[in-house]
Design an enzyme around this catalytic site. Structure first.
Site, PDB file in Angstrom:
ATOM      1  N   GLU A  22      62.928   8.569  50.124  1.00 39.29           N
ATOM      2  CA  GLU A  22      64.074   9.473  50.221  1.00 39.29           C
ATOM      3  C   GLU A  22      64.900   9.493  48.926  1.00 39.29           C
ATOM      4  OE1 GLU A  22      67.741   7.932  51.685  1.00 39.29           O
ATOM      5  OE2 GLU A  22      66.685   6.368  52.800  1.00 39.29           O
ATOM      6  N   LYS A 154      71.171  -0.391  59.310  1.00 43.27           N
ATOM      7  CA  LYS A 154      72.234  -0.902  58.421  1.00 43.27           C
ATOM      8  C   LYS A 154      73.294  -1.636  59.245  1.00 43.27           C
ATOM      9  CE  LYS A 154      72.950   2.842  56.060  1.00 43.27           C
ATOM     10  NZ  LYS A 154      71.798   3.747  56.088  1.00 43.27           N
TER      11      LYS A 154
END
Ligand code: PSU
Ligand code: MN
Length: 289
Positions: A22, A154
């Site tokens: 990404e 995360k």
């Protein structure tokens, strides 16, 4: 709409392993200049793992699959952050667009790429339902026949809630030589994974049979090689600061990451860089398998 670099097109046609990377973490996850270095190191790591890297972003009205080094250099903080909802507007408006996990996987679905690597997945933000902020990553993972290597979710998010949602969406979370989901910077203390795997061949075989059964995305959680176990107080400080500064929606993750990089004296930055490159290497090995 989509321009695929010749080496990637050939690899896809020949059924060789291709790993999507990404550009949001390049543009918004690191200080200026550093993100591009992490992107290039990730590409080298995919190759070292035995597969072909395909870094994805939007430039000049085209989705580019396989950005050149010069093109990657255009992904700075001015780039738009592209979730799946944002791709079409960015294309038509000719903006520079950095794809998130969800945005990248939407391109994988359109091109037949079956592997991806990132740092940490988006998920349920802390405090849900105020605000009701759940990353679009999860929905796209559920719908895409792709295996994503990450260091879990995360840890600035609500990881236990995200783990529950991954189960609800039918997304296997395979622990890379671990029984618990990695916590991004930290290897310890996460929720249980749905299965543990020991080898790249085992992960690849599970993904293949999941897809044969009609399933979608598969997550492989690889713990960071060096675990930072003392970051939680800083995360709470960063989230409180973001709230106080009126930071919402797509801006929260980049704000908190840069706060942590600064306030940890660069420790989270080094950890983040290393875990991303390590994930790219493993994704290359699994794609090759
Ligand atoms: N991993 C990192 N740094 C990042 C990201 C992942 O180490 O910046 C990005 C990915 O693009 C992911 C996004 O899709 O964070 C999630 O953002 P949000 O929580 O706003 O959906
Ligand atoms: Mn969000």
């Amino acid at each position: 709409m989509i321009r695929i670099a010749p080496d990637i097109r050939d690899a896809l046609a020949a059924g060789r392993g291709v790993v999507a990377l990404e550009t949001t973490l390049v543009a918004h996850g690191f200080p200026p200049g550093e993100g591009v270095r992490v992107g290039l190191e990730s590409e080298a790591a995919v190759r070292a793992g035995g597969a072909i890297p395909a870094t994805i972003g939007i430039l000049d009205g085209e989705i580019v699959v396989g950005l050149t080094e010069d093109e990657l250099g255009r992904f700075d903080v001015s780039a738009r952050k592209l979730g799946p909802r944002d791709l079409a507007a960015c294309l038509v408006q000719g903006a520079v667009g950095a794809t998130t996990v969800g945005g990248t996987l939407a391109v994988c679905r359109a091109t037949g790429i079956q592997f991806m690597a990132t740092g940490g997945l988006g998920g349920v933000h802390r405090g849900w339902p105020t605000p009701p902020d759940v990353s679009a990553d999860l929905d796209v993972i559920a719908q895409t026949h792709a295996l994503i290597v990450s260091s879990g979710v995360k840890s600035l998010l609500d990881v236990p809630a995200t783990s529950e949602l991954l189960e609800t969406l039918g997304i296997p979370v395979l622990g890379w030589r671990t029984d618990t989901m990695p916590l991004f910077y930290s290897a310890n203390g996460g929720p249980k994974v749905s299965a543990r795997v020991e080898t790249a061949a085992e992960a690849a075989a599970i993904a293949k049979s999941h897809w044969q059964l009609g399933g979608g995305g598969v997550v492989v959680g690889r713990p960071p090689d060096e675990s930072l176990d003392d970051v939680e107080p800083l995360i709470q400080e960063a989230l409180a600061k973001a709230d106080g500064d009126g930071i919402h929606g797509q801006a929260v993750t980049p704000y908190v990451l840069s706060y942590l990089h600064r306030e940890s004296g660069g420790r989270t930055l080094a950890a983040n860089r290393e875990l991303i490159v390590g994930n790219a290497r493993l994704a290359g090995e699994i794609a090759a398998a």
